[in-house]
Design a protein around this motif. Structure first.
Motif, PDB file in Angstrom:
ATOM      1  N   GLN A 286       4.420 -10.512  -8.389  1.00 59.18           N
ATOM      2  CA  GLN A 286       5.186  -9.271  -8.290  1.00 59.18           C
ATOM      3  C   GLN A 286       5.389  -8.853  -6.838  1.00 59.18           C
ATOM      4  N   VAL A 287       6.530  -8.239  -6.576  1.00 61.79           N
ATOM      5  CA  VAL A 287       6.741  -7.531  -5.315  1.00 61.79           C
ATOM      6  C   VAL A 287       6.788  -6.050  -5.669  1.00 61.79           C
ATOM      7  N   VAL A 288       5.869  -5.294  -5.087  1.00 63.21           N
ATOM      8  CA  VAL A 288       5.701  -3.882  -5.424  1.00 63.21           C
ATOM      9  C   VAL A 288       5.943  -3.037  -4.181  1.00 63.21           C
ATOM     10  N   ALA A 289       6.711  -1.959  -4.317  1.00 61.39           N
ATOM     11  CA  ALA A 289       6.914  -1.021  -3.212  1.00 61.39           C
ATOM     12  C   ALA A 289       6.052   0.206  -3.430  1.00 61.39           C
ATOM     13  N   LEU A 290       5.401   0.611  -2.372  1.00 60.55           N
ATOM     14  CA  LEU A 290       4.654   1.868  -2.371  1.00 60.55           C
ATOM     15  C   LEU A 290       5.397   2.784  -1.410  1.00 60.55           C
ATOM     16  N   ILE A 291       6.055   3.799  -1.955  1.00 55.77           N
ATOM     17  CA  ILE A 291       6.916   4.631  -1.122  1.00 55.77           C
ATOM     18  C   ILE A 291       6.389   6.061  -1.047  1.00 55.77           C
ATOM     19  N   GLY A 292       6.812   6.763  -0.019  1.00 55.48           N
ATOM     20  CA  GLY A 292       6.409   8.148   0.181  1.00 55.48           C
ATOM     21  C   GLY A 292       6.744   8.563   1.596  1.00 55.48           C
ATOM     22  N   GLY A 293       6.796   9.855   1.831  1.00 54.34           N
ATOM     23  CA  GLY A 293       7.131  10.361   3.160  1.00 54.34           C
ATOM     24  C   GLY A 293       6.022  10.110   4.154  1.00 54.34           C
ATOM     25  N   SER A 294       6.299  10.430   5.424  1.00 49.29           N
ATOM     26  CA  SER A 294       5.282  10.308   6.470  1.00 49.29           C
ATOM     27  C   SER A 294       4.118  11.229   6.126  1.00 49.29           C
ATOM     28  N   GLY A 295       2.901  10.711   6.282  1.00 47.22           N
ATOM     29  CA  GLY A 295       1.723  11.524   6.013  1.00 47.22           C
ATOM     30  C   GLY A 295       1.376  11.664   4.548  1.00 47.22           C
ATOM     31  N   SER A 296       2.039  10.866   3.679  1.00 44.60           N
ATOM     32  CA  SER A 296       1.785  10.990   2.227  1.00 44.60           C
ATOM     33  C   SER A 296       0.569  10.173   1.775  1.00 44.60           C
ATOM     34  N   GLY A 297       0.023   9.346   2.670  1.00 45.61           N
ATOM     35  CA  GLY A 297      -1.185   8.600   2.326  1.00 45.61           C
ATOM     36  C   GLY A 297      -0.975   7.127   2.072  1.00 45.61           C
ATOM     37  N   LYS A 298       0.202   6.605   2.432  1.00 49.38           N
ATOM     38  CA  LYS A 298       0.495   5.197   2.157  1.00 49.38           C
ATOM     39  C   LYS A 298      -0.459   4.261   2.916  1.00 49.38           C
TER      40      LYS A 298
ATOM     41  N   GLN B 191      14.913  -9.998   2.304  1.00 46.20           N
ATOM     42  CA  GLN B 191      15.125 -11.217   1.511  1.00 46.20           C
ATOM     43  C   GLN B 191      14.034 -12.245   1.773  1.00 46.20           C
ATOM     44  N   LEU B 192      13.585 -12.290   3.020  1.00 46.01           N
ATOM     45  CA  LEU B 192      12.507 -13.199   3.420  1.00 46.01           C
ATOM     46  C   LEU B 192      11.220 -12.874   2.655  1.00 46.01           C
ATOM     47  N   ILE B 193      10.896 -11.589   2.546  1.00 48.81           N
ATOM     48  CA  ILE B 193       9.690 -11.164   1.823  1.00 48.81           C
ATOM     49  C   ILE B 193       9.768 -11.598   0.360  1.00 48.81           C
ATOM     50  N   ARG B 194      10.935 -11.387  -0.254  1.00 43.03           N
ATOM     51  CA  ARG B 194      11.107 -11.788  -1.661  1.00 43.03           C
ATOM     52  C   ARG B 194      10.991 -13.308  -1.813  1.00 43.03           C
ATOM     53  N   ASN B 195      11.660 -14.037  -0.921  1.00 44.89           N
ATOM     54  CA  ASN B 195      11.643 -15.504  -1.002  1.00 44.89           C
ATOM     55  C   ASN B 195      10.241 -16.067  -0.798  1.00 44.89           C
ATOM     56  N   LEU B 196       9.499 -15.491   0.168  1.00 43.71           N
ATOM     57  CA  LEU B 196       8.132 -15.971   0.426  1.00 43.71           C
ATOM     58  C   LEU B 196       7.217 -15.671  -0.758  1.00 43.71           C
ATOM     59  N   SER B 197       7.391 -14.505  -1.371  1.00 45.46           N
ATOM     60  CA  SER B 197       6.583 -14.164  -2.547  1.00 45.46           C
ATOM     61  C   SER B 197       6.838 -15.153  -3.673  1.00 45.46           C
ATOM     62  N   ASP B 198       8.113 -15.482  -3.871  1.00 51.52           N
ATOM     63  CA  ASP B 198       8.470 -16.423  -4.942  1.00 51.52           C
ATOM     64  C   ASP B 198       7.959 -17.833  -4.621  1.00 51.52           C
ATOM     65  N   ARG B 199       8.078 -18.211  -3.354  1.00 54.69           N
ATOM     66  CA  ARG B 199       7.665 -19.565  -2.939  1.00 54.69           C
ATOM     67  C   ARG B 199       6.139 -19.742  -3.018  1.00 54.69           C
ATOM     68  N   LEU B 200       5.393 -18.729  -2.561  1.00 59.10           N
ATOM     69  CA  LEU B 200       3.929 -18.821  -2.560  1.00 59.10           C
ATOM     70  C   LEU B 200       3.324 -18.410  -3.905  1.00 59.10           C
ATOM     71  N   GLY B 201       4.123 -17.749  -4.751  1.00 54.61           N
ATOM     72  CA  GLY B 201       3.610 -17.255  -6.032  1.00 54.61           C
ATOM     73  C   GLY B 201       2.589 -16.154  -5.849  1.00 54.61           C
ATOM     74  N   CYS B 202       2.668 -15.460  -4.696  1.00 52.46           N
ATOM     75  CA  CYS B 202       1.672 -14.428  -4.401  1.00 52.46           C
ATOM     76  C   CYS B 202       2.181 -13.056  -4.844  1.00 52.46           C
ATOM     77  N   ALA B 203       1.278 -12.086  -4.843  1.00 52.52           N
ATOM     78  CA  ALA B 203       1.660 -10.701  -5.062  1.00 52.52           C
ATOM     79  C   ALA B 203       1.959 -10.086  -3.696  1.00 52.52           C
ATOM     80  N   SER B 204       2.939  -9.195  -3.635  1.00 50.19           N
ATOM     81  CA  SER B 204       3.291  -8.553  -2.365  1.00 50.19           C
ATOM     82  C   SER B 204       3.390  -7.048  -2.560  1.00 50.19           C
ATOM     83  N   VAL B 205       2.831  -6.306  -1.610  1.00 54.43           N
ATOM     84  CA  VAL B 205       2.925  -4.846  -1.631  1.00 54.43           C
ATOM     85  C   VAL B 205       3.586  -4.391  -0.338  1.00 54.43           C
ATOM     86  N   LEU B 206       4.683  -3.658  -0.481  1.00 53.46           N
ATOM     87  CA  LEU B 206       5.405  -3.133   0.679  1.00 53.46           C
ATOM     88  C   LEU B 206       5.124  -1.642   0.792  1.00 53.46           C
ATOM     89  N   ILE B 207       4.509  -1.236   1.883  1.00 56.63           N
ATOM     90  CA  ILE B 207       4.323   0.182   2.154  1.00 56.63           C
ATOM     91  C   ILE B 207       5.502   0.596   3.020  1.00 56.63           C
TER      92      ILE B 207
END
Length: 276
Positions: A38-50, A188-204
């Motif tokens: 999975q590629v997961v985004a963790l979103i929130g404003g500045s100072g929200s605790g990401k 696109q690079l992040i998505r491609n690398l996640s698919d290629r490595l089969g890893c989980a990715s979290v984007l803050i």
């Protein structure tokens, strides 16, 4: 999407987690999970605790309550040795990239292999060039860090973060400071690398448009808690006023510019006045 995966495929899980420093709670009652692939985004404003959440995910900050598990292990109760092993299964791309300026591009990417493996230099050459190739910088291997652009430096740091082929990659604001073309390419690079490595990715991140194009799942934090979660489509369809305001970047709505007044501030101010 990876909804068919079993519980054993959950790489990272927060169960009723509260995070903070001392008596100060930054995020309360968090529940989230990240599965293999999975590629997961963790979103929130500045100072929200990401970034606080990122620190908890790598075991640098222990939860005030609740349980953070990585690869099925409670990060609060593992030995330092096991925590080190868990971290070796993770790659972290910090916002600044943090490249060694006295090493060239190749040696920056080779650094984790030399420190953490017994690979021969021939194997290191092959692995490093493979990862530099994946980020489009194979022919820049010989260059000094001072000879490459900021966007290229970010890609070198990404190659270094994935050179050990981690099962979980954490990205801290991967799009900050990039021009529009580099931004789209990096996403696109992040998505491609996640698919290629089969890893989980979290984007803050707080970059909605770019992250929503590549992620499977979104968690949004604000006001000290998890405000919303779901697919990008789920969040775009929400009627929640805070989420809508954040997604559309509107100045009107429940999000205010001022930092909220707290008892801690009132106490500090009265002590300051007493001292005058």
């Amino acid at each position: 999407m990876n909804d068919h995966l079993s519980d054993s495929d959950i790489i990272l899980r927060f169960s009723d987690v509260s995070l903070g420093y001392g008596e100060r709670v930054i995020l309360d009652n968090l529940n989230l999970q990240v599965k293999k692939g999975q590629v997961v985004a963790l979103i929130g404003g500045s100072g929200s605790g990401k970034t606080t959440l990122l620190r908890a995910a790598i075991g640098q900050l222990i939860a005030q309550k609740g349980v953070v598990t990585a690869f099925g292990q409670n990060l609060a109760s593992v030995s330092p040795n096991i925590l080190r092993n868990i971290r070796q299964r993770m790659g972290v791309l910090f916002q600044q990239g943090a490249l060694f300026t006295d090493l060239n591009v190749f040696d920056n990417v080779a650094f984790p292999l030399r420190e953490l493996t017994k690979d021969s230099e021939a194997v290191i050459l092959e692995k490093v060039l493979d990862k530099l190739d994946a980020v489009g910088l194979k022919a820049a291997a010989h260059l000094a860090v001072s000879e490459i652009s900021g966007g290229m430096a970010r890609r070198v740091a990404l190659a270094r973060a994935i050179v050990l082929e981690p099962e979980l990659v954490l990205y801290d604001e991967p799009f900050a400071g990039l021009d529009p073309i580099s931004l789209g390419m990096t996403a696109q690079l992040i998505r491609n690398l996640s698919d290629r490595l089969g890893c989980a990715s979290v984007l803050i991140t707080h970059d909605i448009d770019e992250s929503f194009q590549i992620v499977d799942q979104v968690y949004m934090v604000g006001h000290g808690k998890l405000l919303a979660s779901g697919t990008p489509e789920d969040l775009r369809a929400t009627e929640d006023a805070y989420v809508k305001q954040f997604l559309h970047g509107s100045p009107q709505g429940p999000v205010v510019f001022e930092y909220p007044d707290t008892p801690a501030f009132s106490s500090w101010l009265s002590k300051r006045k007493e001292g005058l």
